[in-house]
Structures are given as C-alpha cells and as structure tokens.
Design an enzyme around this catalytic site. Structure first.
Site, PDB file in Angstrom:
ATOM      1  N   LYS A 190      66.713  40.063  42.332  1.00 52.03           N
ATOM      2  CA  LYS A 190      66.673  39.952  43.931  1.00 52.03           C
ATOM      3  C   LYS A 190      66.681  38.300  44.322  1.00 52.03           C
ATOM      4  O   LYS A 190      66.333  37.427  43.549  1.00 52.03           O
ATOM      5  CB  LYS A 190      65.448  40.602  44.528  1.00 52.03           C
ATOM      6  CG  LYS A 190      65.593  41.936  44.249  1.00 52.03           C
ATOM      7  CD  LYS A 190      64.615  42.695  45.134  1.00 52.03           C
ATOM      8  CE  LYS A 190      65.162  44.396  45.144  1.00 52.03           C
ATOM      9  NZ  LYS A 190      64.057  45.242  45.521  1.00 52.03           N
ATOM     10  N   ARG A 229      61.614  48.812  38.083  1.00 52.54           N
ATOM     11  CA  ARG A 229      63.020  49.324  38.480  1.00 52.54           C
ATOM     12  C   ARG A 229      63.865  47.926  38.015  1.00 52.54           C
ATOM     13  O   ARG A 229      63.898  47.040  38.878  1.00 52.54           O
ATOM     14  CB  ARG A 229      63.285  49.577  39.922  1.00 52.54           C
ATOM     15  CG  ARG A 229      64.595  50.215  40.251  1.00 52.54           C
ATOM     16  CD  ARG A 229      64.568  50.685  41.672  1.00 52.54           C
ATOM     17  NE  ARG A 229      65.855  51.023  42.030  1.00 52.54           N
ATOM     18  CZ  ARG A 229      66.943  50.348  42.410  1.00 52.54           C
ATOM     19  NH1 ARG A 229      66.718  49.032  42.353  1.00 52.54           N
ATOM     20  NH2 ARG A 229      68.046  50.762  42.918  1.00 52.54           N
TER      21      ARG A 229
HETATM   22  N1  HH2 Z   1      65.690  47.972  45.393  1.00 52.02           N
HETATM   23  C1  HH2 Z   1      66.963  48.100  45.708  1.00 52.02           C
HETATM   24  C2  HH2 Z   1      67.117  49.399  45.819  1.00 52.02           C
HETATM   25  N2  HH2 Z   1      66.390  50.798  45.904  1.00 52.02           N
HETATM   26  N3  HH2 Z   1      64.053  51.364  45.317  1.00 52.02           N
HETATM   27  C3  HH2 Z   1      62.952  50.925  45.008  1.00 52.02           C
HETATM   28  N4  HH2 Z   1      61.886  52.075  45.015  1.00 52.02           N
HETATM   29  N5  HH2 Z   1      62.525  49.664  44.920  1.00 52.02           N
HETATM   30  C4  HH2 Z   1      63.328  48.556  45.204  1.00 52.02           C
HETATM   31  O1  HH2 Z   1      62.986  47.541  44.977  1.00 52.02           O
HETATM   32  C5  HH2 Z   1      64.661  48.949  45.551  1.00 52.02           C
HETATM   33  C6  HH2 Z   1      65.123  50.266  45.494  1.00 52.02           C
HETATM   34  C7  HH2 Z   1      67.773  47.157  46.005  1.00 52.02           C
HETATM   35  O2  HH2 Z   1      68.408  46.849  44.583  1.00 52.02           O
HETATM   36  P1  HH2 Z   1      70.046  47.124  44.144  1.00 52.02           P
HETATM   37  O3  HH2 Z   1      69.992  48.804  44.108  1.00 52.02           O
HETATM   38  O4  HH2 Z   1      70.255  46.661  42.826  1.00 52.02           O
HETATM   39  O5  HH2 Z   1      71.070  46.923  45.271  1.00 52.02           O
HETATM   40  P2  HH2 Z   1      71.606  47.417  46.578  1.00 52.02           P
HETATM   41  O6  HH2 Z   1      70.699  47.842  47.388  1.00 52.02           O
HETATM   42  O7  HH2 Z   1      72.586  46.307  46.877  1.00 52.02           O
HETATM   43  O8  HH2 Z   1      72.296  48.731  45.876  1.00 52.02           O
END
Ligand code: HH2
Length: 248
Positions: A190, A229
């Site tokens: 992040k 995660r």
């Molecule tokens: N962070 C993201 C998405 N979903 N869910 C939970 N429970 N906790 C988190 O910290 C979290 C999440 C963001 O990360 P990512 O899925 O890699 O990115 P994007 O939202 O751009 O797909």
C-alpha cells in the site's frame, strides 16, 4: 490470504494477473477474489460487470482448491451469486453498510468487516481526520460486529489505507493490540509504505514495496492477527516462518 484481482485497474499491476492456484501452492490458506478496485480515487463498477469479472474465477477456484475462496465485494448481488458459485468467505470493505448486505452475509461461514472512513474509495483520501484514530477504528469495528449479528463468524480489519494518512496507518499498526479481534490486516504494497520508504516527494512505486509489506506482515503476526491479506504469498510465508523461529 492471497489476493487475486479480476480488475483492469488494481493499484498493483501484478495482482491483476495473479493465479489463485499458484498462490495456494505458495502457502495461501484463503484466496480472495476481487472485481472492483478500491484504490484511492477509484470509481465503482456495476454489479453485473463485477459478477462477470469474479464469478468464473470464484467458481473454478472453488472447484479446484481445498482452501476457502473469499469474495471481495460490497454488493449484495455479487455476494449472493459468489456464494452460489462456491465462495465461503465474504470480505466487505464497507462492513455490511450497503442495504441488503447483512442478509447475504448471514449465508457465509466467515465474514471480514473492514473500517473505511466514509463509504467511498473515491473520496476517502481527501483530508482524512480523526480525533483518536485507534479509538475511532476500534469503536467502528465493535459497532459493525454487533450490528452484523454474526459475532463468532467475523474477522475485523482496521482498513489500512482506507481514509488514512501515513501517520494514521502507522499508528494503527503500532496499536494493533488495542483493536478487537480476530484481526485481518491488509498492508500489502500500500501507498503508505511507498511514502514511508521513499524520498520526500518521491514515494516508492508499488513494485518496490515488498520489504515494507513483509515488515508489516510480521508486525501483524506479532500482534496475534488471525490473517494477513497479501499479494506476495511465498515471500510472506518465508518472512513469517523466520519471524516465528526468532520469536518467543
Ligand atoms: N485492501 C484492498 C482491497 N480489499 N480488503 C480487506 N479486508 N482489507 C484490505 O486492506 C483490503 C481489502 C486494496 O488492495 P488491492 O485489492 O490489492 O487493490 P485494489 O483495491 O486496487 O484492487
């Protein structure tokens, strides 16, 4: 929890091509499939498009894997159809605040409730403010857990990066022991890590945030988190194995 993003725009490009089977070979105990990016400033996609992105993946992974498949969604229609396609974990960054979500959540064996400041990734990073970030996140998670009526079936997540400055994120990670659990922590690659480890005004890009992610995962483990995660399963498993070996 290994991350698979069935999106064209997730903030870490490699996560868009992630292979759920490989993540499990590398040691993931859960695979989380998402069809809508929640990166700061992102807009939303409709339920039909989100289903088109995630359902084929959820279905094929659920058939082939011995570990649970999680769906990362805030929409009741997606939650319902993903459950029918084999998802057994519901990961909701809105913590069941969308109408209709609590009813869908009740059909899942495990539900992740995450803190986000406000209800929109599009605006959450516009000058986020708290009196006491740890106390406010704690109160929110306790309230959402009580409202869900799912007491024993929820994991709680402070929502690293969701309406938080660098200082807010660091404070939450330093104070994880003060939050209610079981905890899920998602710090992987992040932007706060880019800001923390880059030069002033020149944050490190997502591709250069692995080491910071591993440090955050070890910190979460030290606080007794139930789950991290992550994008980088193999590296995280190794870091946690080494961390365990050198810890009491
Ligand atoms: N962070 C993201 C998405 N979903 N869910 C939970 N429970 N906790 C988190 O910290 C979290 C999440 C963001 O990360 P990512 O899925 O890699 O990115 P994007 O939202 O751009 O797909």
């Amino acid at each position: 929890m290994g991350i698979v993003n069935a999106t064209p725009d997730s903030f870490y490009a490699a996560s868009r091509a992630a292979d759920g089977l490989r993540l499990v070979e590398e040691g993931a105990d859960i695979v989380d499939v998402g069809g809508e990016s929640t990166r700061p400033g992102s807009g939303s996609v409709d339920a039909e498009e989100e289903c088109r992105r995630v359902l084929p993946l959820v279905e094929s992974l659920a058939k082939r894997l011995d570990v649970p498949v999680s769906v990362d969604t805030s929409k009741p229609e997606v939650a319902r159809r993903a459950r029918d396609a084999g998802a057994r974990v519901l990961n909701d960054v809105l913590a069941l605040r969308a109408p209709g979500m609590p009813a869908e959540a009740s059909r899942y064996p495990l539900v992740v409730l995450m803190h986000m400041l406000g209800t929109s990734p599009r605006t959450m990073q516009q000058d986020p403010r708290y009196g006491d970030v740890v106390a406010e996140v704690r109160a929110f998670l306790e309230e959402r857990r009580a409202a869900s009526g799912l007491a024993g079936r929820v994991w709680l997540d402070p929502g690293i990066g969701f309406g938080k400055t660098l200082e807010h994120n660091l404070e939450l990670l330093r104070c994880l022991e003060e939050l209610p659990g079981p905890l899920l922590v998602g710090a992987s690659r992040k932007s706060f890590l880019g800001a923390l480890l880059g030069a002033p005004g020149r944050p490190l890009p997502p591709e250069e945030r692995l080491e910071g992610s591993l440090a955050a995962a070890c910190r979460a483990a030290a606080a007794g988190a139930a789950c991290v995660r992550v994008h980088d399963v193999r590296a995280t498993v190794r870091a946690l194995d080494a961390w365990k070996a050198v810890s009491r």
